[in-house]
Scaffold this motif. Structure first.
Motif, PDB file in Angstrom:
ATOM      1  N   TRP A  19       6.883 -35.330  51.532  1.00 25.69           N
ATOM      2  CA  TRP A  19       5.610 -36.155  51.177  1.00 25.69           C
ATOM      3  C   TRP A  19       6.117 -37.347  50.403  1.00 25.69           C
ATOM      4  O   TRP A  19       5.917 -38.303  50.748  1.00 25.69           O
ATOM      5  CB  TRP A  19       4.634 -35.510  50.233  1.00 25.69           C
ATOM      6  CG  TRP A  19       3.714 -36.494  49.796  1.00 25.69           C
ATOM      7  CD1 TRP A  19       3.307 -36.922  48.567  1.00 25.69           C
ATOM      8  CD2 TRP A  19       2.718 -37.198  50.620  1.00 25.69           C
ATOM      9  NE1 TRP A  19       2.524 -38.038  48.600  1.00 25.69           N
ATOM     10  CE2 TRP A  19       2.110 -38.115  49.743  1.00 25.69           C
ATOM     11  CE3 TRP A  19       2.492 -37.235  52.271  1.00 25.69           C
ATOM     12  CZ2 TRP A  19       0.855 -39.019  50.461  1.00 25.69           C
ATOM     13  CZ3 TRP A  19       1.531 -37.997  52.363  1.00 25.69           C
ATOM     14  CH2 TRP A  19       0.835 -38.846  51.634  1.00 25.69           C
ATOM     15  N   LEU A  20       7.399 -37.375  49.301  1.00 26.29           N
ATOM     16  CA  LEU A  20       7.766 -38.202  48.570  1.00 26.29           C
ATOM     17  C   LEU A  20       8.542 -39.487  49.674  1.00 26.29           C
ATOM     18  O   LEU A  20       8.413 -40.536  49.455  1.00 26.29           O
ATOM     19  CB  LEU A  20       8.572 -37.748  47.728  1.00 26.29           C
ATOM     20  CG  LEU A  20       8.028 -37.521  46.403  1.00 26.29           C
ATOM     21  CD1 LEU A  20       9.235 -37.023  45.307  1.00 26.29           C
ATOM     22  CD2 LEU A  20       7.202 -38.736  45.866  1.00 26.29           C
ATOM     23  N   VAL A  21       9.155 -38.770  50.823  1.00 30.44           N
ATOM     24  CA  VAL A  21       9.806 -39.513  51.847  1.00 30.44           C
ATOM     25  C   VAL A  21       8.526 -40.209  52.512  1.00 30.44           C
ATOM     26  O   VAL A  21       9.010 -41.503  52.764  1.00 30.44           O
ATOM     27  CB  VAL A  21      10.581 -38.726  52.484  1.00 30.44           C
ATOM     28  CG1 VAL A  21      11.487 -39.863  53.679  1.00 30.44           C
ATOM     29  CG2 VAL A  21      11.788 -38.351  51.404  1.00 30.44           C
ATOM     30  N   ALA A  22       7.807 -39.519  52.887  1.00 29.91           N
ATOM     31  CA  ALA A  22       6.695 -40.143  53.932  1.00 29.91           C
ATOM     32  C   ALA A  22       5.581 -41.085  53.252  1.00 29.91           C
ATOM     33  O   ALA A  22       5.025 -41.869  53.782  1.00 29.91           O
ATOM     34  CB  ALA A  22       6.096 -39.127  54.617  1.00 29.91           C
ATOM     35  N   ASP A  34       8.654 -55.545  56.114  1.00 31.62           N
ATOM     36  CA  ASP A  34       9.212 -56.238  54.776  1.00 31.62           C
ATOM     37  C   ASP A  34      10.326 -55.323  54.336  1.00 31.62           C
ATOM     38  O   ASP A  34      10.554 -54.161  54.798  1.00 31.62           O
ATOM     39  CB  ASP A  34       8.047 -56.139  53.750  1.00 31.62           C
ATOM     40  CG  ASP A  34       6.961 -57.244  53.977  1.00 31.62           C
ATOM     41  OD1 ASP A  34       7.027 -57.802  55.099  1.00 31.62           O
ATOM     42  OD2 ASP A  34       5.710 -56.937  53.426  1.00 31.62           O
ATOM     43  N   GLU A  35      11.018 -56.034  53.546  1.00 33.53           N
ATOM     44  CA  GLU A  35      12.296 -55.265  52.952  1.00 33.53           C
ATOM     45  C   GLU A  35      11.683 -54.295  51.987  1.00 33.53           C
ATOM     46  O   GLU A  35      10.463 -54.417  51.490  1.00 33.53           O
ATOM     47  CB  GLU A  35      12.818 -56.549  51.920  1.00 33.53           C
ATOM     48  CG  GLU A  35      14.270 -55.928  51.344  1.00 33.53           C
ATOM     49  CD  GLU A  35      14.893 -56.914  50.764  1.00 33.53           C
ATOM     50  OE1 GLU A  35      15.646 -56.692  49.719  1.00 33.53           O
ATOM     51  OE2 GLU A  35      15.049 -58.203  50.981  1.00 33.53           O
ATOM     52  N   TRP A  36      12.393 -53.195  51.788  1.00 33.26           N
ATOM     53  CA  TRP A  36      11.906 -51.967  51.081  1.00 33.26           C
ATOM     54  C   TRP A  36      11.695 -52.255  49.533  1.00 33.26           C
ATOM     55  O   TRP A  36      12.704 -53.110  49.117  1.00 33.26           O
ATOM     56  CB  TRP A  36      12.703 -50.845  51.142  1.00 33.26           C
ATOM     57  CG  TRP A  36      12.732 -50.117  52.339  1.00 33.26           C
ATOM     58  CD1 TRP A  36      11.969 -50.365  53.704  1.00 33.26           C
ATOM     59  CD2 TRP A  36      13.052 -48.762  52.679  1.00 33.26           C
ATOM     60  NE1 TRP A  36      11.865 -49.601  54.413  1.00 33.26           N
ATOM     61  CE2 TRP A  36      12.815 -48.604  54.047  1.00 33.26           C
ATOM     62  CE3 TRP A  36      13.688 -47.915  52.019  1.00 33.26           C
ATOM     63  CZ2 TRP A  36      12.943 -47.350  54.675  1.00 33.26           C
ATOM     64  CZ3 TRP A  36      14.122 -46.738  52.727  1.00 33.26           C
ATOM     65  CH2 TRP A  36      13.678 -46.440  54.014  1.00 33.26           C
ATOM     66  N   SER A  37      10.551 -52.129  49.002  1.00 29.06           N
ATOM     67  CA  SER A  37      10.438 -52.401  47.554  1.00 29.06           C
ATOM     68  C   SER A  37      11.159 -51.381  46.687  1.00 29.06           C
ATOM     69  O   SER A  37      11.611 -50.299  47.316  1.00 29.06           O
ATOM     70  CB  SER A  37       8.914 -52.235  47.201  1.00 29.06           C
ATOM     71  OG  SER A  37       8.497 -50.933  47.424  1.00 29.06           O
ATOM     72  N   ASP A  38      11.473 -51.508  45.563  1.00 28.15           N
ATOM     73  CA  ASP A  38      12.111 -50.469  44.511  1.00 28.15           C
ATOM     74  C   ASP A  38      11.435 -49.259  44.530  1.00 28.15           C
ATOM     75  O   ASP A  38      11.857 -48.343  44.460  1.00 28.15           O
ATOM     76  CB  ASP A  38      12.098 -51.172  43.082  1.00 28.15           C
ATOM     77  CG  ASP A  38      13.055 -52.307  43.199  1.00 28.15           C
ATOM     78  OD1 ASP A  38      13.813 -52.634  43.993  1.00 28.15           O
ATOM     79  OD2 ASP A  38      13.011 -53.233  42.036  1.00 28.15           O
ATOM     80  N   ASN A  42      13.130 -45.959  45.819  1.00 24.96           N
ATOM     81  CA  ASN A  42      12.832 -44.572  44.673  1.00 24.96           C
ATOM     82  C   ASN A  42      12.390 -43.385  45.246  1.00 24.96           C
ATOM     83  O   ASN A  42      13.051 -42.285  45.310  1.00 24.96           O
ATOM     84  CB  ASN A  42      12.141 -44.858  43.365  1.00 24.96           C
ATOM     85  CG  ASN A  42      12.269 -44.183  42.510  1.00 24.96           C
ATOM     86  OD1 ASN A  42      13.383 -43.550  42.253  1.00 24.96           O
ATOM     87  ND2 ASN A  42      11.012 -43.590  42.022  1.00 24.96           N
ATOM     88  N   ASP A  43      11.177 -43.361  46.019  1.00 25.62           N
ATOM     89  CA  ASP A  43      10.701 -42.600  46.637  1.00 25.62           C
ATOM     90  C   ASP A  43      11.402 -41.825  47.708  1.00 25.62           C
ATOM     91  O   ASP A  43      11.525 -40.670  47.847  1.00 25.62           O
ATOM     92  CB  ASP A  43       9.469 -42.817  47.446  1.00 25.62           C
ATOM     93  CG  ASP A  43       8.085 -42.878  46.391  1.00 25.62           C
ATOM     94  OD1 ASP A  43       8.381 -42.807  45.179  1.00 25.62           O
ATOM     95  OD2 ASP A  43       7.044 -43.177  46.720  1.00 25.62           O
ATOM     96  N   VAL A  44      12.263 -42.765  48.493  1.00 29.51           N
ATOM     97  CA  VAL A  44      12.942 -42.068  49.556  1.00 29.51           C
ATOM     98  C   VAL A  44      14.227 -41.444  48.889  1.00 29.51           C
ATOM     99  O   VAL A  44      14.427 -40.419  49.484  1.00 29.51           O
ATOM    100  CB  VAL A  44      13.362 -43.074  50.529  1.00 29.51           C
ATOM    101  CG1 VAL A  44      14.368 -42.646  51.582  1.00 29.51           C
ATOM    102  CG2 VAL A  44      12.213 -43.538  51.152  1.00 29.51           C
TER     103      VAL A  44
END
Length: 73
Positions: A19-22, A34-38, A42-44
């Motif tokens: 779930w954290l990844v998705a 967009d560019e991934w946010s911090d 972190n979640d991924v």
């Protein structure tokens, strides 16, 4: 037989990691393209590590259970 509480906890950790990844993409706080946010990074990372750790523990548990079954005669 070993306790199923441990297996249930590992399964929940595995699902929580998935779930954290998705979540950034499912919930929509990471806009597409967009560019991934911090927070997304972190979640991924945390989700991936949690998922990998829980999966490795589940595999080790299954191997131990199979080893125990083969020792029974």
């Amino acid at each position: 037989m070993k306790s199923t509480i441990g297996v249930s906890a590992l399964a929940l950790l595995f699902l929580g990691g998935l779930w954290l990844v998705a979540a950034p993409f499912v919930v929509g706080y990471q806009p597409r393209g967009d560019e991934w946010s911090d927070a997304t990074v972190n979640d991924v990372w945390v989700g991936g590590l949690l998922t990998a750790g829980a999966f490795a523990a589940l595999v080790a548990y299954a191997a131990d259970a199979l080893r125990e079954l083969t020792r029974r005669d």
